[in-house]
Design a protein around this motif. Structure first.
Motif, PDB file in Angstrom:
ATOM      1  N   GLU A 292     -25.702 -26.471 -19.057  1.00 25.26           N
ATOM      2  CA  GLU A 292     -26.757 -25.504 -18.744  1.00 25.26           C
ATOM      3  C   GLU A 292     -26.382 -24.110 -19.246  1.00 25.26           C
ATOM      4  OE1 GLU A 292     -29.093 -23.642 -14.847  1.00 25.26           O
ATOM      5  OE2 GLU A 292     -27.716 -25.328 -14.604  1.00 25.26           O
ATOM      6  N   LEU A 293     -25.105 -23.787 -19.150  1.00 27.31           N
ATOM      7  CA  LEU A 293     -24.625 -22.486 -19.616  1.00 27.31           C
ATOM      8  C   LEU A 293     -24.807 -22.354 -21.125  1.00 27.31           C
ATOM      9  CD1 LEU A 293     -23.259 -19.979 -18.352  1.00 27.31           C
ATOM     10  CD2 LEU A 293     -21.042 -21.009 -18.918  1.00 27.31           C
TER      11      LEU A 293
ATOM     12  N   PRO B 109     -11.109  -8.655 -28.303  1.00 25.03           N
ATOM     13  CA  PRO B 109     -10.992  -9.630 -27.198  1.00 25.03           C
ATOM     14  C   PRO B 109     -11.803  -9.210 -25.985  1.00 25.03           C
ATOM     15  CG  PRO B 109      -9.035  -8.256 -27.281  1.00 25.03           C
ATOM     16  CD  PRO B 109      -9.892  -7.845 -28.469  1.00 25.03           C
ATOM     17  N   THR B 110     -13.118  -9.307 -26.093  1.00 18.24           N
ATOM     18  CA  THR B 110     -13.985  -8.839 -25.009  1.00 18.24           C
ATOM     19  C   THR B 110     -14.007  -9.782 -23.820  1.00 18.24           C
ATOM     20  OG1 THR B 110     -15.812  -9.824 -26.251  1.00 18.24           O
ATOM     21  CG2 THR B 110     -15.533  -7.446 -26.450  1.00 18.24           C
ATOM     22  N   LEU B 111     -13.812 -11.062 -24.048  1.00 21.36           N
ATOM     23  CA  LEU B 111     -13.824 -12.046 -22.960  1.00 21.36           C
ATOM     24  C   LEU B 111     -12.420 -12.558 -22.668  1.00 21.36           C
ATOM     25  CD1 LEU B 111     -16.994 -14.091 -23.959  1.00 21.36           C
ATOM     26  CD2 LEU B 111     -16.793 -12.471 -22.086  1.00 21.36           C
ATOM     27  N   VAL B 112     -11.724 -12.964 -23.717  1.00 16.59           N
ATOM     28  CA  VAL B 112     -10.346 -13.445 -23.597  1.00 16.59           C
ATOM     29  C   VAL B 112      -9.592 -12.980 -24.835  1.00 16.59           C
ATOM     30  CG1 VAL B 112     -10.799 -15.509 -22.186  1.00 16.59           C
ATOM     31  CG2 VAL B 112     -11.008 -15.634 -24.681  1.00 16.59           C
TER      32      VAL B 112
ATOM     33  N   SER C  50     -20.987 -12.039 -16.409  1.00 14.54           N
ATOM     34  CA  SER C  50     -21.088 -12.303 -14.974  1.00 14.54           C
ATOM     35  C   SER C  50     -21.473 -13.755 -14.702  1.00 14.54           C
ATOM     36  CB  SER C  50     -22.119 -11.356 -14.344  1.00 14.54           C
ATOM     37  OG  SER C  50     -22.293 -11.647 -12.981  1.00 14.54           O
ATOM     38  N   GLN C  51     -22.453 -14.253 -15.458  1.00 13.47           N
ATOM     39  CA  GLN C  51     -22.915 -15.626 -15.255  1.00 13.47           C
ATOM     40  C   GLN C  51     -21.866 -16.635 -15.707  1.00 13.47           C
ATOM     41  OE1 GLN C  51     -26.740 -15.846 -17.161  1.00 13.47           O
ATOM     42  NE2 GLN C  51     -27.659 -14.365 -15.755  1.00 13.47           N
ATOM     43  N   MET C  52     -21.146 -16.311 -16.787  1.00 11.07           N
ATOM     44  CA  MET C  52     -20.075 -17.196 -17.246  1.00 11.07           C
ATOM     45  C   MET C  52     -18.961 -17.268 -16.213  1.00 11.07           C
ATOM     46  SD  MET C  52     -19.289 -17.085 -21.289  1.00 11.07           S
ATOM     47  CE  MET C  52     -17.925 -18.171 -20.954  1.00 11.07           C
TER      48      MET C  52
ATOM     49  N   ALA D 144     -17.392 -16.884 -26.168  1.00 10.65           N
ATOM     50  CA  ALA D 144     -17.958 -17.574 -25.003  1.00 10.65           C
ATOM     51  C   ALA D 144     -18.083 -19.070 -25.271  1.00 10.65           C
ATOM     52  CB  ALA D 144     -19.320 -16.972 -24.663  1.00 10.65           C
ATOM     53  N   ILE D 145     -18.562 -19.423 -26.458  1.00 11.68           N
ATOM     54  CA  ILE D 145     -18.712 -20.840 -26.815  1.00 11.68           C
ATOM     55  C   ILE D 145     -17.344 -21.521 -26.836  1.00 11.68           C
ATOM     56  CG2 ILE D 145     -19.314 -22.416 -28.698  1.00 11.68           C
ATOM     57  CD1 ILE D 145     -21.629 -20.465 -29.350  1.00 11.68           C
ATOM     58  N   ALA D 146     -16.347 -20.867 -27.423  1.00 11.83           N
ATOM     59  CA  ALA D 146     -15.002 -21.444 -27.494  1.00 11.83           C
ATOM     60  C   ALA D 146     -14.436 -21.688 -26.102  1.00 11.83           C
ATOM     61  CB  ALA D 146     -14.074 -20.526 -28.290  1.00 11.83           C
ATOM     62  N   ILE D 147     -14.698 -20.759 -25.179  1.00 11.36           N
ATOM     63  CA  ILE D 147     -14.234 -20.917 -23.791  1.00 11.36           C
ATOM     64  C   ILE D 147     -14.890 -22.127 -23.144  1.00 11.36           C
ATOM     65  CG2 ILE D 147     -14.293 -19.896 -21.483  1.00 11.36           C
ATOM     66  CD1 ILE D 147     -14.160 -17.134 -22.913  1.00 11.36           C
TER      67      ILE D 147
END
Length: 222
Positions: free
Chosen positions: A39-40, A119-122, A12-14, A77-80
């Motif tokens: 900050e993220l 692929p939970t995020l992308v 959600s925050q991402m 998440a980091i890769a994104i």
């Protein structure tokens, strides 16, 4: 349950942060957008953004591994985020930083795909294809080419395996005997698999012959 709730909050925050970044990009406020991403990174990964960028992808994977289990969600998440940072640096005309971050993001997605990460995020493979288009004008580092060759083989894109392999051979970054070993693995595939992968058996034999010829010419020159 706690871990799942934490993960959902992170998504959600991402999502919110990426939306904010897109808005700032439209306003030509790239520096502010970079601060949002910084900050993220600092907030969610137990490591500072500076440290995350300084670690190799291999070391980052080790840091993100607990009891033998790799936290692929955090790596995605980091890769994104690194990809988003690359876009911003590109818009600011910082080509060196832009390409370096694209390369880091690409390598993480390649490793996630090779691990068959959920692929939970992308979708890692979709990100890889997009990143390859974004870095099309650049010369990829040898270690990235090696990783890319491994990915192409895992995906059954045998014609692309050969293309990258011959680049590495010409750069003297891959010994001819190692390239011959790649061909040997491919020859063990069925004709149907090779045809589907864009590299018929006869072309592999031609490639092996070309490797042998190049090797003989190299020995003669020496």
């Amino acid at each position: 349950m706690f871990q799942r709730d934490y993960f959902m909050r992170m998504i959600s925050q991402m999502t919110e942060a990426i939306g904010q970044v897109m808005g700032l990009r439209k306003q030509m406020k790239q520096e502010e957008a970079l601060l949002v991403l910084e900050e993220l990174l600092d907030k969610h990964f137990r490591l500072s953004g500076k440290l995350i960028r300084s670690l190799t992808d291999e070391d980052l994977m080790k840091v993100m591994t607990t009891n033998g289990i790799v936290d692929t969600d955090h790596l995605q998440a980091i890769a994104i985020i690194l990809k988003q940072e690359a876009l911003l640096h590109g818009e600011l005309g910082r080509e060196t930083e832009c390409f370096g971050l694209y390369n880091r993001s690409l390598r993480l997605f390649l490793r996630l795909s090779l691990m068959k990460a959920e692929p939970t995020l992308v979708e890692p493979n979709e990100q890889i294809e997009e990143l390859l288009e974004l870095v099309r004008e650049y010369e990829l580092p040898v270690p990235t080419k090696r990783l890319l060759m491994e990915w192409h083989e895992a995906e059954g894109k045998y014609d692309q395996v050969e293309n990258v392999m011959f680049e590495l051979v010409k750069e003297r970054a891959l010994p001819a005997q190692d390239a011959a070993g790649v061909y040997a693995r491919l020859l063990a595939k069925s004709d149907e698999e090779l045809e589907a992968g864009g590299l018929p058996r006869e072309e592999i034999r031609q490639g092996l012959a070309e490797l042998s010829l190049d090797k003989k010419e190299s020995v003669t020159k020496e």
